[in-house]
Design an enzyme around this catalytic site. Structure first.
Site, PDB file in Angstrom:
ATOM      1  N   LYS A   1       0.816  -1.219   0.000  1.00 18.13           N
ATOM      2  CA  LYS A   1       0.000   0.000   0.000  1.00 18.13           C
ATOM      3  C   LYS A   1       0.845   1.262   0.000  1.00 18.13           C
ATOM      4  O   LYS A   1       0.355   2.332  -0.363  1.00 18.13           O
ATOM      5  CB  LYS A   1      -0.939   0.011   1.213  1.00 18.13           C
ATOM      6  CG  LYS A   1      -2.145  -0.881   1.014  1.00 18.13           C
ATOM      7  CD  LYS A   1      -3.211  -0.629   2.046  1.00 18.13           C
ATOM      8  CE  LYS A   1      -4.424  -1.511   1.770  1.00 18.13           C
ATOM      9  NZ  LYS A   1      -5.243  -1.725   2.944  1.00 18.13           N
TER      10      LYS A   1
ATOM     11  N   LYS B   1     -11.443 -10.191 -11.660  1.00 15.59           N
ATOM     12  CA  LYS B   1     -12.458 -10.420 -10.640  1.00 15.59           C
ATOM     13  C   LYS B   1     -13.482  -9.293 -10.641  1.00 15.59           C
ATOM     14  O   LYS B   1     -13.111  -8.147 -10.893  1.00 15.59           O
ATOM     15  CB  LYS B   1     -11.776 -10.438  -9.256  1.00 15.59           C
ATOM     16  CG  LYS B   1     -11.926 -11.735  -8.511  1.00 15.59           C
ATOM     17  CD  LYS B   1     -11.149 -11.696  -7.212  1.00 15.59           C
ATOM     18  CE  LYS B   1     -12.054 -11.376  -6.034  1.00 15.59           C
ATOM     19  NZ  LYS B   1     -11.423 -11.658  -4.744  1.00 15.59           N
TER      20      LYS B   1
ATOM     21  N   LYS C   1     -15.251  -3.371  -7.167  1.00 18.84           N
ATOM     22  CA  LYS C   1     -15.908  -2.063  -7.156  1.00 18.84           C
ATOM     23  C   LYS C   1     -15.167  -1.075  -8.037  1.00 18.84           C
ATOM     24  O   LYS C   1     -15.641   0.016  -8.295  1.00 18.84           O
ATOM     25  CB  LYS C   1     -16.021  -1.547  -5.720  1.00 18.84           C
ATOM     26  CG  LYS C   1     -14.705  -1.455  -4.975  1.00 18.84           C
ATOM     27  CD  LYS C   1     -14.931  -0.830  -3.601  1.00 18.84           C
ATOM     28  CE  LYS C   1     -13.630  -0.566  -2.896  1.00 18.84           C
ATOM     29  NZ  LYS C   1     -13.114  -1.732  -2.171  1.00 18.84           N
TER      30      LYS C   1
END
Ligand code: TRP
Length: 347
Positions: free
Chosen positions: A121, A204, A207
């Site tokens: 991240k 996949k 969102k």
């Protein structure tokens, strides 16, 4: 009486899902939510919405509040039973943050630095742009789990290292301060069925997919959901059979169909022998409408009565605190904190 006995012999599972979207999508439901719903019968289940974790990265307060409500309503609508399971919002149970601090103080700086999710991240923007909260994400997660003397933690593969840290911290604490925590097992759940993007079936369903047509949001108009099925990308050829390599689009539709109806893929292949892609899509669109409509209605019903939703969540938080406060009190005592009579009263 009998229910008490079975309760005591059931293993405790715990899991959480962050409130990071305006609606759950079909992939979340088939891949995760439904497993939680099914596990309620067999386990003593604790499920929660880790809103404290949601603020470890950039966030908007109004958005966070809205999303927390929606996710809570969607989980209940999908079948998480607030009487059967303990279901709550993390920030309603202050013991999570309190135990996390104690765990921070027995976690090595180097140990936390080796967490691959933190490294991933912060790779792009650099560790300087990250917050101390993001660095401490895994110890807060360990607190979530250890507060409830959890036996099993059903999570995806991406959480394996966090679980390993949780086990290490539990063992370390037990060794140094006396047996306090159950050492949890990770049950890495292979998603019962992986759902792919309807427009790009090699990715996949997520969102953040490129096309809004790629995902079915569980809160959108059922007519739109049906349209997204009908406009899903299909493959060369005409035959309806499961072949993830050659026919990723049709295979994805078969997986969705099977997941929502309980029919097996071979059964569906037989049923659609000699038929065309269009037939499959029309039927699946109908199945989708039947699935999405009641789920959406129930969610909207809960959302339209915030007082009732708040009451359900308060009930969950109370039940959670009954367990969490006992664990935290033991931790505090063993670490050498003086008993605080005033705090005991406030609880
Ligand atoms: N880190 C988990 C995720 O991103 C969410 C989470 C927070 C969690 N606390 C947890 C999952 C405790 C299981 C147990 O999916």
């Amino acid at each position: 009486m009998t229910s008490q006995i079975s309760q005591a012999t059931k293993k405790r599972i715990l899991s959480g899902a962050k409130p990071t979207a305006d609606s759950l999508h079909l992939g979340n439901y088939i891949g995760a939510v439904r497993n939680w719903v099914d596990m309620q019968a067999e386990y003593d289940a604790v499920f929660f919405i880790p809103d404290l974790h949601a603020i470890t990265v950039d966030f908007d307060p109004a958005e966070l509040a809205k999303r927390t409500r929606i996710v809570a309503a969607q989980y209940i609508a999908a079948g998480i039973d607030p009487d059967k399971s303990i279901f709550f919002v993390q920030s309603h149970v202050p013991e999570h943050a309190q135990l996390a601090w104690a765990l921070n103080c027995i976690t090595g700086f180097g140990e936390a630095s080796r967490m691959t999710q933190f490294k991933d991240k912060t790779q792009k923007s650099g560790a300087d742009a990250a917050t101390l909260g993001l660095f401490a994400y895994p110890t807060l997660m360990a607190a979530d789990i250890l507060l409830y003397q959890t036996d099993l933690v059903p999570v995806g593969e991406d959480q394996r290292q966090h679980l390993e840290l949780t086990r290490n911290l539990a063992q370390r604490f037990n060794t140094r301060f006396g047996h306090t925590f159950t050492v949890p097992e990770a049950t890495i759940v292979k998603e019962s069925a992986k759902i792919y993007d309807l427009q790009n079936p090699s990715a996949k369903m997520s969102k953040t997919g490129e096309s809004p047509n790629g995902a079915i949001q569980l809160l959108e108009d059922p007519k739109v959901a049906a349209k997204r099925i009908k406009s899903a990308v299909t493959d060369a050829g005409t035959e309806i059979r499961f072949d993830a390599e050659e026919k990723p689009g049709i295979s994805n539709l078969l997986t969705i169909y099977s997941s929502l109806t309980g029919k097996t893929i071979p059964e569906l292949e037989t049923e659609y022998q000699g038929k065309m892609y269009g037939h499959l899509k029309v039927d699946l669109a109908e199945v989708m409408v039947e699935f999405v409509t009641p789920l959406r209605d129930r969610t909207n019903e809960l959302m339209s009565d915030p007082a009732e939703l708040d009451r359900l969540l308060a009930h969950g938080a109370e039940r959670a605190r009954e367990i969490a406060s006992v664990t935290l009190a033991q931790v505090y005592e063993r670490m050498g904190f003086l008993p605080s009579l005033s705090l005991a009263g406030v609880r």
